[in-house]
Design a protein around this motif. Sequence first.
Motif, PDB file in Angstrom:
ATOM      1  N   LEU A  39      -7.009  18.683  -4.962  1.00  0.00           N
ATOM      2  CA  LEU A  39      -5.859  17.772  -4.970  1.00  0.00           C
ATOM      3  C   LEU A  39      -4.940  17.954  -3.762  1.00  0.00           C
ATOM      4  O   LEU A  39      -4.043  17.132  -3.545  1.00  0.00           O
ATOM      5  CB  LEU A  39      -5.039  17.960  -6.253  1.00  0.00           C
ATOM      6  N   ILE A  40      -5.154  18.992  -2.978  1.00  0.00           N
ATOM      7  CA  ILE A  40      -4.259  19.269  -1.849  1.00  0.00           C
ATOM      8  C   ILE A  40      -4.148  18.074  -0.897  1.00  0.00           C
ATOM      9  O   ILE A  40      -3.035  17.643  -0.585  1.00  0.00           O
ATOM     10  CB  ILE A  40      -4.656  20.574  -1.123  1.00  0.00           C
ATOM     11  N   PRO A  41      -5.263  17.462  -0.435  1.00  0.00           N
ATOM     12  CA  PRO A  41      -5.109  16.300   0.448  1.00  0.00           C
ATOM     13  C   PRO A  41      -4.404  15.119  -0.234  1.00  0.00           C
ATOM     14  O   PRO A  41      -3.619  14.413   0.399  1.00  0.00           O
ATOM     15  CB  PRO A  41      -6.540  15.916   0.827  1.00  0.00           C
ATOM     16  N   VAL A  42      -4.659  14.947  -1.513  1.00  0.00           N
ATOM     17  CA  VAL A  42      -4.035  13.847  -2.256  1.00  0.00           C
ATOM     18  C   VAL A  42      -2.528  14.062  -2.349  1.00  0.00           C
ATOM     19  O   VAL A  42      -1.739  13.130  -2.125  1.00  0.00           O
ATOM     20  CB  VAL A  42      -4.672  13.717  -3.666  1.00  0.00           C
ATOM     21  N   VAL A  43      -2.131  15.281  -2.645  1.00  0.00           N
ATOM     22  CA  VAL A  43      -0.701  15.595  -2.757  1.00  0.00           C
ATOM     23  C   VAL A  43      -0.022  15.499  -1.381  1.00  0.00           C
ATOM     24  O   VAL A  43       1.077  14.959  -1.271  1.00  0.00           O
ATOM     25  CB  VAL A  43      -0.486  16.981  -3.407  1.00  0.00           C
ATOM     26  N   LEU A  44      -0.686  15.995  -0.338  1.00  0.00           N
ATOM     27  CA  LEU A  44      -0.110  15.907   1.005  1.00  0.00           C
ATOM     28  C   LEU A  44       0.073  14.455   1.438  1.00  0.00           C
ATOM     29  O   LEU A  44       1.109  14.097   2.016  1.00  0.00           O
ATOM     30  CB  LEU A  44      -0.973  16.652   2.017  1.00  0.00           C
ATOM     31  N   SER A  45      -0.908  13.613   1.150  1.00  0.00           N
ATOM     32  CA  SER A  45      -0.772  12.188   1.499  1.00  0.00           C
ATOM     33  C   SER A  45       0.355  11.548   0.692  1.00  0.00           C
ATOM     34  O   SER A  45       1.095  10.718   1.215  1.00  0.00           O
ATOM     35  CB  SER A  45      -2.094  11.443   1.306  1.00  0.00           C
ATOM     36  N   PHE A  46       0.502  11.957  -0.574  1.00  0.00           N
ATOM     37  CA  PHE A  46       1.599  11.440  -1.398  1.00  0.00           C
ATOM     38  C   PHE A  46       2.951  11.836  -0.810  1.00  0.00           C
ATOM     39  O   PHE A  46       3.855  11.003  -0.706  1.00  0.00           O
ATOM     40  CB  PHE A  46       1.486  11.955  -2.838  1.00  0.00           C
ATOM     41  N   VAL A  47       3.081  13.096  -0.421  1.00  0.00           N
ATOM     42  CA  VAL A  47       4.364  13.575   0.130  1.00  0.00           C
ATOM     43  C   VAL A  47       4.734  12.786   1.385  1.00  0.00           C
ATOM     44  O   VAL A  47       5.869  12.320   1.528  1.00  0.00           O
ATOM     45  CB  VAL A  47       4.316  15.094   0.412  1.00  0.00           C
ATOM     46  N   LEU A  48       3.765  12.621   2.294  1.00  0.00           N
ATOM     47  CA  LEU A  48       4.046  11.874   3.522  1.00  0.00           C
ATOM     48  C   LEU A  48       4.459  10.433   3.203  1.00  0.00           C
ATOM     49  O   LEU A  48       5.459   9.931   3.728  1.00  0.00           O
ATOM     50  CB  LEU A  48       2.826  11.883   4.448  1.00  0.00           C
ATOM     51  N   SER A  49       3.721   9.788   2.331  1.00  0.00           N
ATOM     52  CA  SER A  49       4.033   8.393   1.997  1.00  0.00           C
ATOM     53  C   SER A  49       5.338   8.275   1.213  1.00  0.00           C
ATOM     54  O   SER A  49       6.091   7.315   1.399  1.00  0.00           O
ATOM     55  CB  SER A  49       2.880   7.774   1.204  1.00  0.00           C
ATOM     56  N   PHE A  50       5.623   9.247   0.349  1.00  0.00           N
ATOM     57  CA  PHE A  50       6.890   9.249  -0.382  1.00  0.00           C
ATOM     58  C   PHE A  50       8.050   9.313   0.608  1.00  0.00           C
ATOM     59  O   PHE A  50       9.036   8.580   0.481  1.00  0.00           O
ATOM     60  CB  PHE A  50       6.942  10.439  -1.346  1.00  0.00           C
ATOM     61  N   VAL A  51       7.908  10.169   1.624  1.00  0.00           N
ATOM     62  CA  VAL A  51       8.951  10.279   2.647  1.00  0.00           C
ATOM     63  C   VAL A  51       9.109   8.944   3.373  1.00  0.00           C
ATOM     64  O   VAL A  51      10.231   8.477   3.599  1.00  0.00           O
ATOM     65  CB  VAL A  51       8.645  11.435   3.628  1.00  0.00           C
ATOM     66  N   TYR A  52       7.989   8.310   3.726  1.00  0.00           N
ATOM     67  CA  TYR A  52       8.068   7.014   4.416  1.00  0.00           C
ATOM     68  C   TYR A  52       8.754   5.956   3.557  1.00  0.00           C
ATOM     69  O   TYR A  52       9.630   5.227   4.040  1.00  0.00           O
ATOM     70  CB  TYR A  52       6.676   6.527   4.841  1.00  0.00           C
ATOM     71  N   VAL A  53       8.380   5.861   2.299  1.00  0.00           N
ATOM     72  CA  VAL A  53       9.019   4.866   1.424  1.00  0.00           C
ATOM     73  C   VAL A  53      10.507   5.185   1.286  1.00  0.00           C
ATOM     74  O   VAL A  53      11.344   4.282   1.332  1.00  0.00           O
ATOM     75  CB  VAL A  53       8.320   4.798   0.041  1.00  0.00           C
ATOM     76  N   GLY A  54      10.830   6.469   1.181  1.00  0.00           N
ATOM     77  CA  GLY A  54      12.235   6.876   1.120  1.00  0.00           C
ATOM     78  C   GLY A  54      13.008   6.504   2.373  1.00  0.00           C
ATOM     79  O   GLY A  54      14.153   6.054   2.301  1.00  0.00           O
ATOM     80  N   ILE A  55      12.370   6.654   3.521  1.00  0.00           N
ATOM     81  CA  ILE A  55      13.004   6.274   4.787  1.00  0.00           C
ATOM     82  C   ILE A  55      13.284   4.771   4.812  1.00  0.00           C
ATOM     83  O   ILE A  55      14.382   4.342   5.189  1.00  0.00           O
ATOM     84  CB  ILE A  55      12.119   6.697   5.986  1.00  0.00           C
ATOM     85  N   TYR A  56      12.298   3.985   4.408  1.00  0.00           N
ATOM     86  CA  TYR A  56      12.517   2.532   4.395  1.00  0.00           C
ATOM     87  C   TYR A  56      13.589   2.150   3.383  1.00  0.00           C
ATOM     88  O   TYR A  56      14.426   1.290   3.666  1.00  0.00           O
ATOM     89  CB  TYR A  56      11.206   1.772   4.120  1.00  0.00           C
ATOM     90  N   TRP A  57      13.588   2.773   2.216  1.00  0.00           N
ATOM     91  CA  TRP A  57      14.611   2.459   1.215  1.00  0.00           C
ATOM     92  C   TRP A  57      15.996   2.797   1.772  1.00  0.00           C
ATOM     93  O   TRP A  57      16.926   1.990   1.683  1.00  0.00           O
ATOM     94  CB  TRP A  57      14.359   3.240  -0.081  1.00  0.00           C
ATOM     95  N   ASN A  58      16.122   3.982   2.369  1.00  0.00           N
ATOM     96  CA  ASN A  58      17.409   4.419   2.900  1.00  0.00           C
ATOM     97  C   ASN A  58      17.899   3.484   4.002  1.00  0.00           C
ATOM     98  O   ASN A  58      19.053   3.038   3.984  1.00  0.00           O
ATOM     99  CB  ASN A  58      17.262   5.857   3.437  1.00  0.00           C
TER     100      ASN A  58
END
Length: 192
Positions: A39-58
Amino acid sequence: MNKNRLEAFSDGVLAIIITIMILEIKVPEDNSFESLKPLIPVVLSFVLSFVYVGIYWNNHHQMFQVVKKVSGSILWSNLFLLFWLSLIPFATSWIGSQNFAAVPMCVYGYLLLMCAISYTLLQNKIIKLEDKDSTLYKAVENDKKGKISLACYISAIPLAFVSPWISGLLYIAVALIWVIPDSRIEKQINKN
């Protein structure tokens, strides 16, 4: 036209995008630490994308703080941005499940590029409606971070075939550039 419905709709879509991304992380059937390793690659991809969505929301929230009214073209531009953002869960799942392989990383970069272009388009539609005396124009007229981001995405897309890790590092670099909330709009508000 009032901007409140646009903001509420956008917030809802972004919340759903994050929810879909987390639902892609499947619970292991085993109860050992070893079962978490795939699950490490899946979680890492989630973290990166979560940050991106957060950046766009902000940044979307920051931008709409200074918007006085919206037009039909702004509504469509906002939907265009939301369309590209809504594809992030697909690309996130793909890069995570394929251990950051070249083609998924290339597609992820293209998606990030289209998100950036559509955000810029939305920003420009707002400026066109409100004119060059607007707070938004004064805040973003010299958009170095935006230009650097576009250059990184454009470079990262073909570099995925040289090394997906180089692309990944460029995507992380862009996220780091934007993770500190953009204060240009706040500075303009405080000047007024």
